[in-house]
Design a protein around this motif. Sequence first.
Motif, PDB file in Angstrom:
ATOM      1  N   MET A  42      37.149  48.063  51.592  1.00  0.00           N
ATOM      2  CA  MET A  42      36.815  47.033  51.976  1.00  0.00           C
ATOM      3  C   MET A  42      37.485  45.851  51.282  1.00  0.00           C
ATOM      4  O   MET A  42      37.669  45.811  49.943  1.00  0.00           O
ATOM      5  N   PRO A  43      38.641  45.171  51.787  1.00  0.00           N
ATOM      6  CA  PRO A  43      39.234  44.161  51.124  1.00  0.00           C
ATOM      7  C   PRO A  43      38.487  42.789  50.665  1.00  0.00           C
ATOM      8  O   PRO A  43      37.228  42.631  51.177  1.00  0.00           O
ATOM      9  N   PHE A  44      38.802  42.336  49.358  1.00  0.00           N
ATOM     10  CA  PHE A  44      37.959  41.271  48.946  1.00  0.00           C
ATOM     11  C   PHE A  44      38.401  39.982  49.433  1.00  0.00           C
ATOM     12  O   PHE A  44      39.597  39.790  50.006  1.00  0.00           O
ATOM     13  N   GLU A  45      37.275  39.094  49.871  1.00  0.00           N
ATOM     14  CA  GLU A  45      37.678  37.643  50.146  1.00  0.00           C
ATOM     15  C   GLU A  45      38.283  36.938  49.032  1.00  0.00           C
ATOM     16  O   GLU A  45      38.164  37.613  47.983  1.00  0.00           O
ATOM     17  N   PRO A  46      39.051  35.917  49.194  1.00  0.00           N
ATOM     18  CA  PRO A  46      39.905  35.287  47.985  1.00  0.00           C
ATOM     19  C   PRO A  46      39.077  35.054  46.690  1.00  0.00           C
ATOM     20  O   PRO A  46      39.553  35.082  45.643  1.00  0.00           O
ATOM     21  N   ASN A  47      37.824  34.507  46.918  1.00  0.00           N
ATOM     22  CA  ASN A  47      37.231  34.091  45.909  1.00  0.00           C
ATOM     23  C   ASN A  47      36.745  35.399  45.147  1.00  0.00           C
ATOM     24  O   ASN A  47      36.567  35.302  44.035  1.00  0.00           O
ATOM     25  N   ALA A  48      36.160  36.373  45.618  1.00  0.00           N
ATOM     26  CA  ALA A  48      35.944  37.626  45.015  1.00  0.00           C
ATOM     27  C   ALA A  48      36.957  38.215  44.267  1.00  0.00           C
ATOM     28  O   ALA A  48      37.017  38.904  43.244  1.00  0.00           O
ATOM     29  N   LEU A  49      38.189  38.226  45.069  1.00  0.00           N
ATOM     30  CA  LEU A  49      39.540  38.678  44.212  1.00  0.00           C
ATOM     31  C   LEU A  49      39.839  37.980  43.173  1.00  0.00           C
ATOM     32  O   LEU A  49      40.147  38.747  42.195  1.00  0.00           O
ATOM     33  N   TYR A  50      39.865  36.626  43.253  1.00  0.00           N
ATOM     34  CA  TYR A  50      39.696  35.698  41.936  1.00  0.00           C
ATOM     35  C   TYR A  50      38.871  36.246  40.938  1.00  0.00           C
ATOM     36  O   TYR A  50      39.293  36.156  39.729  1.00  0.00           O
ATOM     37  N   ARG A  51      37.723  36.331  41.315  1.00  0.00           N
ATOM     38  CA  ARG A  51      36.863  36.702  40.131  1.00  0.00           C
ATOM     39  C   ARG A  51      37.062  38.199  39.493  1.00  0.00           C
ATOM     40  O   ARG A  51      37.016  38.267  38.258  1.00  0.00           O
ATOM     41  N   VAL A  52      37.601  39.045  40.308  1.00  0.00           N
ATOM     42  CA  VAL A  52      37.574  40.445  39.814  1.00  0.00           C
ATOM     43  C   VAL A  52      38.942  40.314  38.814  1.00  0.00           C
ATOM     44  O   VAL A  52      38.957  40.980  38.077  1.00  0.00           O
ATOM     45  N   LEU A  53      40.065  39.593  39.577  1.00  0.00           N
ATOM     46  CA  LEU A  53      41.272  39.611  38.590  1.00  0.00           C
ATOM     47  C   LEU A  53      40.902  38.980  37.374  1.00  0.00           C
ATOM     48  O   LEU A  53      41.418  39.176  36.214  1.00  0.00           O
ATOM     49  N   HIS A  54      40.213  37.730  37.270  1.00  0.00           N
ATOM     50  CA  HIS A  54      39.955  37.011  36.020  1.00  0.00           C
ATOM     51  C   HIS A  54      39.231  38.345  35.139  1.00  0.00           C
ATOM     52  O   HIS A  54      39.545  38.152  33.747  1.00  0.00           O
ATOM     53  N   PHE A  55      38.233  38.984  35.501  1.00  0.00           N
ATOM     54  CA  PHE A  55      37.489  39.926  34.623  1.00  0.00           C
ATOM     55  C   PHE A  55      38.596  40.858  34.259  1.00  0.00           C
ATOM     56  O   PHE A  55      38.680  41.428  32.874  1.00  0.00           O
ATOM     57  N   ARG A  56      39.347  41.552  35.185  1.00  0.00           N
ATOM     58  CA  ARG A  56      40.416  42.628  34.866  1.00  0.00           C
ATOM     59  C   ARG A  56      41.455  42.174  33.938  1.00  0.00           C
ATOM     60  O   ARG A  56      41.847  42.878  32.848  1.00  0.00           O
ATOM     61  N   ILE A  57      42.061  40.808  33.828  1.00  0.00           N
ATOM     62  CA  ILE A  57      43.013  40.366  33.082  1.00  0.00           C
ATOM     63  C   ILE A  57      42.389  40.009  31.787  1.00  0.00           C
ATOM     64  O   ILE A  57      43.198  40.359  30.903  1.00  0.00           O
ATOM     65  N   ASP A  58      41.045  39.564  31.821  1.00  0.00           N
ATOM     66  CA  ASP A  58      40.580  39.454  30.398  1.00  0.00           C
ATOM     67  C   ASP A  58      40.403  40.520  29.663  1.00  0.00           C
ATOM     68  O   ASP A  58      40.658  40.662  28.530  1.00  0.00           O
ATOM     69  N   THR A  59      40.017  41.644  30.221  1.00  0.00           N
ATOM     70  CA  THR A  59      39.754  42.976  29.885  1.00  0.00           C
ATOM     71  C   THR A  59      40.951  43.546  29.026  1.00  0.00           C
ATOM     72  O   THR A  59      41.254  44.055  28.217  1.00  0.00           O
ATOM     73  N   ALA A  60      42.126  43.451  30.069  1.00  0.00           N
ATOM     74  CA  ALA A  60      43.548  43.834  29.547  1.00  0.00           C
ATOM     75  C   ALA A  60      43.846  42.903  28.432  1.00  0.00           C
ATOM     76  O   ALA A  60      44.616  43.660  27.321  1.00  0.00           O
ATOM     77  N   ASP A  61      43.604  41.680  28.429  1.00  0.00           N
ATOM     78  CA  ASP A  61      44.129  40.836  27.182  1.00  0.00           C
ATOM     79  C   ASP A  61      43.432  41.304  25.964  1.00  0.00           C
ATOM     80  O   ASP A  61      43.914  41.347  24.686  1.00  0.00           O
ATOM     81  N   LYS A  62      42.142  41.503  26.145  1.00  0.00           N
ATOM     82  CA  LYS A  62      41.193  41.771  24.783  1.00  0.00           C
ATOM     83  C   LYS A  62      41.774  43.235  24.314  1.00  0.00           C
ATOM     84  O   LYS A  62      41.759  43.571  23.298  1.00  0.00           O
ATOM     85  N   ALA A  63      42.140  44.258  25.351  1.00  0.00           N
ATOM     86  CA  ALA A  63      42.545  45.591  24.782  1.00  0.00           C
ATOM     87  C   ALA A  63      43.938  45.467  24.055  1.00  0.00           C
ATOM     88  O   ALA A  63      44.432  46.144  23.307  1.00  0.00           O
TER      89      ALA A  63
END
Length: 136
Positions: A42-63
């Motif tokens: 199931m594709p994400f709604e724009p708000n949900a995709l924004y939140r998922v990307l926020h979390f994943r980018i933050d995780t990659a930056d911490k890595a």
Amino acid sequence: MELSHLPAYRPVQFRTRFKLRGLAAKRKATALAAMNLGAEQMPFEPNALYRVLHFRIDTADKAAERAKWAGGRMFNLLTGQSAHFVPLYGTHVRQVLSWAGQNVPGGIAPAERYELRLDFAKLAYKALRAKLDQPK
């Protein structure tokens, strides 16, 4: 950070020492398929995709921060976190690439796991932030 020498996306490679065989492997696959049935397709709604990307980018930056010292690199290796890629399902990789203004290749399977290059995730995140009027 220049990432153009890396592929835009790649299939997730699991590094496990023990492989299940026979009935145990079938039970594990069935249980995992039942748990992930809707999430990977199931594709994400724009708000949900924004939140998922926020979390994943933050995780990659911490890595990336952890990768500056040997213990952090070991932690990243053991947890499977990357400083250059974010893990997503194929459906979501297609969404992120389209939000990033890239051509979406046809060979991406919706239910498969991929790692998307971080710079594409950041481009899509910036486009979503502008569309949703989110603060920086």
